[in-house]
Design a protein around this motif. Sequence first.
Motif, PDB file in Angstrom:
ATOM      1  N   ALA A 127       0.849  -1.197   0.000  1.00  0.00           N
ATOM      2  CA  ALA A 127       0.000   0.000   0.000  1.00  0.00           C
ATOM      3  C   ALA A 127       0.884   1.246   0.000  1.00  0.00           C
ATOM      4  N   ARG A 128       0.300   2.314  -0.492  1.00  0.00           N
ATOM      5  CA  ARG A 128       1.041   3.580  -0.545  1.00  0.00           C
ATOM      6  C   ARG A 128       1.367   4.098   0.856  1.00  0.00           C
ATOM      7  N   ASN A 129       0.428   3.873   1.811  1.00  0.00           N
ATOM      8  CA  ASN A 129       0.644   4.305   3.190  1.00  0.00           C
ATOM      9  C   ASN A 129      -0.230   3.458   4.110  1.00  0.00           C
ATOM     10  N   LEU A 130      -0.133   3.693   5.415  1.00  0.00           N
ATOM     11  CA  LEU A 130      -0.900   2.913   6.388  1.00  0.00           C
ATOM     12  C   LEU A 130      -2.403   3.104   6.211  1.00  0.00           C
ATOM     13  N   GLU A 131      -2.831   4.299   5.905  1.00  0.00           N
ATOM     14  CA  GLU A 131      -4.255   4.572   5.713  1.00  0.00           C
ATOM     15  C   GLU A 131      -4.814   3.760   4.548  1.00  0.00           C
ATOM     16  N   ALA A 132      -4.077   3.671   3.454  1.00  0.00           N
ATOM     17  CA  ALA A 132      -4.518   2.894   2.290  1.00  0.00           C
ATOM     18  C   ALA A 132      -4.607   1.414   2.649  1.00  0.00           C
ATOM     19  N   MET A 133      -3.670   0.928   3.462  1.00  0.00           N
ATOM     20  CA  MET A 133      -3.701  -0.467   3.890  1.00  0.00           C
ATOM     21  C   MET A 133      -4.956  -0.734   4.717  1.00  0.00           C
ATOM     22  N   LEU A 134      -5.276   0.136   5.632  1.00  0.00           N
ATOM     23  CA  LEU A 134      -6.451  -0.058   6.481  1.00  0.00           C
ATOM     24  C   LEU A 134      -7.749   0.010   5.676  1.00  0.00           C
ATOM     25  N   GLN A 135      -7.831   0.905   4.709  1.00  0.00           N
ATOM     26  CA  GLN A 135      -9.013   0.995   3.856  1.00  0.00           C
ATOM     27  C   GLN A 135      -9.187  -0.279   3.030  1.00  0.00           C
ATOM     28  N   TYR A 136      -8.084  -0.807   2.507  1.00  0.00           N
ATOM     29  CA  TYR A 136      -8.145  -2.057   1.728  1.00  0.00           C
ATOM     30  C   TYR A 136      -8.636  -3.193   2.619  1.00  0.00           C
ATOM     31  N   HIS A 137      -8.143  -3.242   3.842  1.00  0.00           N
ATOM     32  CA  HIS A 137      -8.577  -4.260   4.807  1.00  0.00           C
ATOM     33  C   HIS A 137     -10.084  -4.154   5.042  1.00  0.00           C
ATOM     34  N   GLN A 138     -10.591  -2.953   5.214  1.00  0.00           N
ATOM     35  CA  GLN A 138     -12.022  -2.750   5.458  1.00  0.00           C
ATOM     36  C   GLN A 138     -12.858  -3.134   4.238  1.00  0.00           C
ATOM     37  N   ARG A 139     -12.369  -2.812   3.034  1.00  0.00           N
ATOM     38  CA  ARG A 139     -13.122  -3.174   1.817  1.00  0.00           C
ATOM     39  C   ARG A 139     -13.196  -4.704   1.659  1.00  0.00           C
ATOM     40  N   LEU A 140     -12.115  -5.389   1.957  1.00  0.00           N
ATOM     41  CA  LEU A 140     -12.139  -6.849   1.869  1.00  0.00           C
ATOM     42  C   LEU A 140     -13.077  -7.450   2.914  1.00  0.00           C
ATOM     43  N   GLU A 141     -13.079  -6.882   4.099  1.00  0.00           N
ATOM     44  CA  GLU A 141     -13.964  -7.381   5.154  1.00  0.00           C
ATOM     45  C   GLU A 141     -15.424  -7.167   4.775  1.00  0.00           C
ATOM     46  N   ALA A 142     -15.717  -6.093   4.053  1.00  0.00           N
ATOM     47  CA  ALA A 142     -17.093  -5.795   3.648  1.00  0.00           C
ATOM     48  C   ALA A 142     -17.534  -6.615   2.436  1.00  0.00           C
ATOM     49  N   SER A 143     -16.624  -7.287   1.764  1.00  0.00           N
ATOM     50  CA  SER A 143     -16.998  -8.051   0.568  1.00  0.00           C
ATOM     51  C   SER A 143     -17.794  -9.289   0.959  1.00  0.00           C
ATOM     52  N   ALA A 144     -18.571  -9.804  -0.001  1.00  0.00           N
ATOM     53  CA  ALA A 144     -19.405 -10.988   0.257  1.00  0.00           C
ATOM     54  C   ALA A 144     -18.583 -12.268   0.245  1.00  0.00           C
ATOM     55  N   GLU A 145     -17.477 -12.285  -0.473  1.00  0.00           N
ATOM     56  CA  GLU A 145     -16.689 -13.511  -0.634  1.00  0.00           C
ATOM     57  C   GLU A 145     -15.747 -13.774   0.534  1.00  0.00           C
ATOM     58  N   LEU A 146     -15.277 -12.714   1.217  1.00  0.00           N
ATOM     59  CA  LEU A 146     -14.289 -12.879   2.281  1.00  0.00           C
ATOM     60  C   LEU A 146     -14.866 -12.452   3.623  1.00  0.00           C
ATOM     61  N   SER A 147     -14.448 -13.155   4.663  1.00  0.00           N
ATOM     62  CA  SER A 147     -14.823 -12.770   6.023  1.00  0.00           C
ATOM     63  C   SER A 147     -13.621 -13.040   6.922  1.00  0.00           C
ATOM     64  N   ASP A 148     -13.684 -12.570   8.137  1.00  0.00           N
ATOM     65  CA  ASP A 148     -12.599 -12.746   9.108  1.00  0.00           C
ATOM     66  C   ASP A 148     -11.250 -12.316   8.538  1.00  0.00           C
ATOM     67  N   VAL A 149     -11.218 -11.158   7.916  1.00  0.00           N
ATOM     68  CA  VAL A 149      -9.978 -10.648   7.338  1.00  0.00           C
ATOM     69  C   VAL A 149      -9.082 -10.187   8.477  1.00  0.00           C
ATOM     70  N   SER A 150      -7.855 -10.732   8.500  1.00  0.00           N
ATOM     71  CA  SER A 150      -6.915 -10.409   9.570  1.00  0.00           C
ATOM     72  C   SER A 150      -5.582  -9.986   8.989  1.00  0.00           C
ATOM     73  N   LEU A 151      -4.966  -9.033   9.616  1.00  0.00           N
ATOM     74  CA  LEU A 151      -3.641  -8.577   9.228  1.00  0.00           C
ATOM     75  C   LEU A 151      -2.612  -9.466   9.904  1.00  0.00           C
ATOM     76  N   LEU A 152      -1.843 -10.202   9.103  1.00  0.00           N
ATOM     77  CA  LEU A 152      -0.822 -11.081   9.677  1.00  0.00           C
ATOM     78  C   LEU A 152       0.440 -10.310  10.032  1.00  0.00           C
ATOM     79  N   ASN A 153       0.914  -9.480   9.088  1.00  0.00           N
ATOM     80  CA  ASN A 153       2.099  -8.678   9.349  1.00  0.00           C
ATOM     81  C   ASN A 153       2.127  -7.495   8.395  1.00  0.00           C
TER      82      ASN A 153
END
Length: 180
Positions: A127-153
Amino acid sequence: MRRLDLEFQPRRSGALAWSLLALGCAVVAALVVLQQRLQVEQVDLESRLHSLELQLGRRPATAAPQSSAASREQAERLAQMRSVSQQLQRPWQQLFAMLEAQPQDDVALLGLTPDARKGQVRIAAEARNLEAMLQYHQRLEASAELSDVSLLNHEVMVGQPEHPVRFTLTATWETGHARP
C-alpha cells in the motif's frame, strides 16, 4: 634387416574344435530346455499351493503386510484426489473478479495464496501508506466472498520514497455453493 614372415592364412582347425563347439551348443540348448521345464513346474506347484491354501482357509504370511501397505497407499492417493477435487470445486473466478474489482489506486497485489482445504486465502500486497492499507482491509472485510480478514504482518519500507507498506492479510474464503 631381417625379413618378416607374416602368415595371412589361418590354420586349418581340426575336427576336435568343431566337435567341441557342437558339444557346447548342445549343452546350452539342453540347459535352456531344462530351465523352461523347471519354470513351468514351479508355476504349476505355486498354483497348486495357492489353491490348497484357499481350501484350507490359510493365507501366506507375507500376504497380510502387503495388503495393509497397499491399502494405506490407496488411502493416501484417495486423500490426495479428494484434496484436488475440493480445490477444483472452489469458485476461483469469483475470487479473482472480486479482488480485481477492488480499487487499485493505492494498493498493489503482490501475491495470492488460496488454501481450498482450509477455506482461506492469504493476500500479500503493498500500500502507498498505512491509511490505504487499512481501507483495503475494510473493503475486503465488507466483501461478500471474504470474512474474518486479519492482518498477519506489515512492514513500512523506510528505505523507499513515500514509505510504502508491505503487508499480508489472511481471510476466510466464503463460498455458498462449493461442497466441503
